[in-house]
Design an enzyme around this catalytic site. Structure first.
Site, PDB file in Angstrom:
ATOM      1  N   SER A 164      -8.265  -8.801  -8.831  1.00  0.00           N
ATOM      2  CA  SER A 164      -7.745  -7.331  -9.437  1.00  0.00           C
ATOM      3  C   SER A 164      -6.713  -7.367 -10.270  1.00  0.00           C
ATOM      4  O   SER A 164      -5.725  -8.457 -10.242  1.00  0.00           O
ATOM      5  CB  SER A 164      -7.613  -6.367  -8.416  1.00  0.00           C
ATOM      6  OG  SER A 164      -6.899  -5.583  -8.671  1.00  0.00           O
TER       7      SER A 164
ATOM      8  N   GLU B   9      -4.362  -5.691  -9.792  1.00  0.00           N
ATOM      9  CA  GLU B   9      -3.128  -5.702  -8.802  1.00  0.00           C
ATOM     10  C   GLU B   9      -2.500  -6.733  -8.344  1.00  0.00           C
ATOM     11  O   GLU B   9      -1.499  -6.788  -7.715  1.00  0.00           O
ATOM     12  CB  GLU B   9      -3.790  -4.920  -7.512  1.00  0.00           C
ATOM     13  CG  GLU B   9      -4.204  -3.643  -7.716  1.00  0.00           C
ATOM     14  CD  GLU B   9      -2.854  -2.672  -7.356  1.00  0.00           C
ATOM     15  OE1 GLU B   9      -1.946  -3.032  -6.682  1.00  0.00           O
ATOM     16  OE2 GLU B   9      -2.761  -1.559  -8.003  1.00  0.00           O
TER      17      GLU B   9
ATOM     18  N   TYR C 195      -3.378  -4.352  -0.651  1.00  0.00           N
ATOM     19  CA  TYR C 195      -4.484  -4.634  -1.354  1.00  0.00           C
ATOM     20  C   TYR C 195      -4.130  -5.683  -2.386  1.00  0.00           C
ATOM     21  O   TYR C 195      -5.097  -6.766  -2.684  1.00  0.00           O
ATOM     22  CB  TYR C 195      -5.032  -3.277  -2.113  1.00  0.00           C
ATOM     23  CG  TYR C 195      -6.106  -3.775  -3.104  1.00  0.00           C
ATOM     24  CD1 TYR C 195      -7.437  -3.991  -2.529  1.00  0.00           C
ATOM     25  CD2 TYR C 195      -6.044  -4.031  -4.419  1.00  0.00           C
ATOM     26  CE1 TYR C 195      -8.692  -4.126  -3.279  1.00  0.00           C
ATOM     27  CE2 TYR C 195      -7.055  -4.080  -5.183  1.00  0.00           C
ATOM     28  CZ  TYR C 195      -8.462  -4.337  -4.511  1.00  0.00           C
ATOM     29  OH  TYR C 195      -9.433  -4.640  -5.674  1.00  0.00           O
TER      30      TYR C 195
END
Ligand code: GDD
Length: 323
Positions: free
Chosen positions: A128, A130, A152
């Site tokens: 991701s 992220e 996450y």
């Protein structure tokens, strides 16, 4: 991957990405598709009869530490798209451990099951944006140092790093698709884009009066999910295991998304959208925007659907469905 007899296992087949990858593989007609679900009864309606009737389904929970040891000898997959995860960033901040367990640790068990039982099986992990978190480097490509700032993001960084580590140490075919945000009418209703398109459609139909959101100035690099599903297939079919950023290279704010979605229904978004602090995250990545140059040059991949086309298709879907 082009042999008719190959078997592809997709975990999380009723989610947005699992659904699109399965649909594309079934349409190509080149392999047997097996989908992992948690609850057949519930997920059958999410997937829809058309696709459901063309795949094999197995049930299991990622929290089950023996899941993959049991599944691999049973399914004998040539390739695995591991898409099942807890994928809501905001939820991971409120309650980190479920995300760490399901999104972070379960894929490590998958790697170990493949290493010990089926080392020729190819694996694709959806990493991701992220994982870049609070980086000051923009746009982000595969060389940007990882700096996650949410639970996450930390879970995804663990899996991304484990994929590279298992590849290096055990010669396994494990690839990472570093996915920036990607949306569609199949996006979950608690992600901001779908929350907005659904609310705009409901407001246009007189079924809702207001929409409460968090940070309107947040920016995201939003692409079209079916294009990203195609990118993930290209990555797993590539000659060698590798990591690729899939992104558009353009970012928009939540505010801009609201204007486009409400505007498509001739509504002025500012009359309906309110900020609720409950939806404001304490921590956000610094303006994620990806550089997909490597995927473009090595794989020939690009996001082919524009921001405007994407918003229009999502709003139209929600508006027509409510009618
Ligand atoms: N969900 C949500 N709900 N987000 C809101 C809201 C709201 O009411 N209001 C503002 N936002 C902002 C969030 O703070 C964030 O900055 C942005 O909208 C996007 O939020 P999400 O749609 O929840 O997506 P995300 O960027 O946190 O995560 C998605 O993309 C990642 C890849 O970049 C997910 O799909 C992740 O699983 C994925 O890895």
């Amino acid at each position: 991957m082009s042999d008719k007899k190959k078997t592809v296992l997709i975990t999380g087949i009723s989610g947005q990405d699992g659904y699109y990858i399965a649909s594309q593989l079934v349409a190509a007609g080149e392999c047997r598709v097996v989908g992992l679900v948690m609850n057949s009864e519930l997920e059958r309606s999410l997937v829809g009869e058309e696709l459901w009737s063309q795949i094999d389904v197995v049930e299991g929970e990622l929290s089950d530490s023996e899941l993959f040891n049991r599944l691999l000898p049973e399914v004998k997959p040539d390739a695995i798209f591991h898409l099942a995860a807890l994928s809501h960033v905001g939820q991971s901040i409120k309650d980190p451990m479920p995300t760490m367990q399901i999104t972070g640790f379960a894929p490590i068990r998958l790697l170990e099951a493949v290493r010990t039982q089926s080392p020729q099986t190819r694996v694709l992990f959806p990493a991701s944006a992220e994982i870049f978190g609070r980086t000051q480097i923009s746009p982000q490509d595969e060389s940007v140092p990882l700096n996650p700032c949410t639970p996450y993001g930390v879970a995804k960084t663990l899996v991304y790093s484990a994929a590279r580590c298992w590849r290096l140490n055990y010669g396994m075919f494990v690839s990472n698709a570093i996915l920036f945000n990607h949306e569609s009418p199949r996006r979950g209703e608690n992600f901001v884009t779908r929350k907005i398109t659904l609310a705009a459609a409901r407001i246009a139909r007189g079924m809702q009066k207001e929409l409460f959101l968090g940070n309107l100035d947040s920016r995201r690099d939003w692409g079209w999910a079916p294009d990203y599903a195609e990118g993930m297939r290209m990555i797993i079919e590539h000659d060698t295991p590798d990591d690729f950023v899939l992104a558009t290279g353009i970012s928009h704010s939540v505010r801009e998304f609201c204007a486009a979605a409400f505007g498509y229904l001739d509504l002025d978004w500012e009359k309906y959208v309110r900020v609720d602090p409950a939806f404001v995250r304490p921590n956000e990545p610094v303006q994620p925007v990806g550089n997909p140059a490597r995927a473009r040059s090595v794989l020939g991949w690009s996001n082919k659907t524009s921001f405007e086309q994407m918003v229009e298709q999502m709003v139209r879907f929600d508006y027509e469905r409510l009618g």
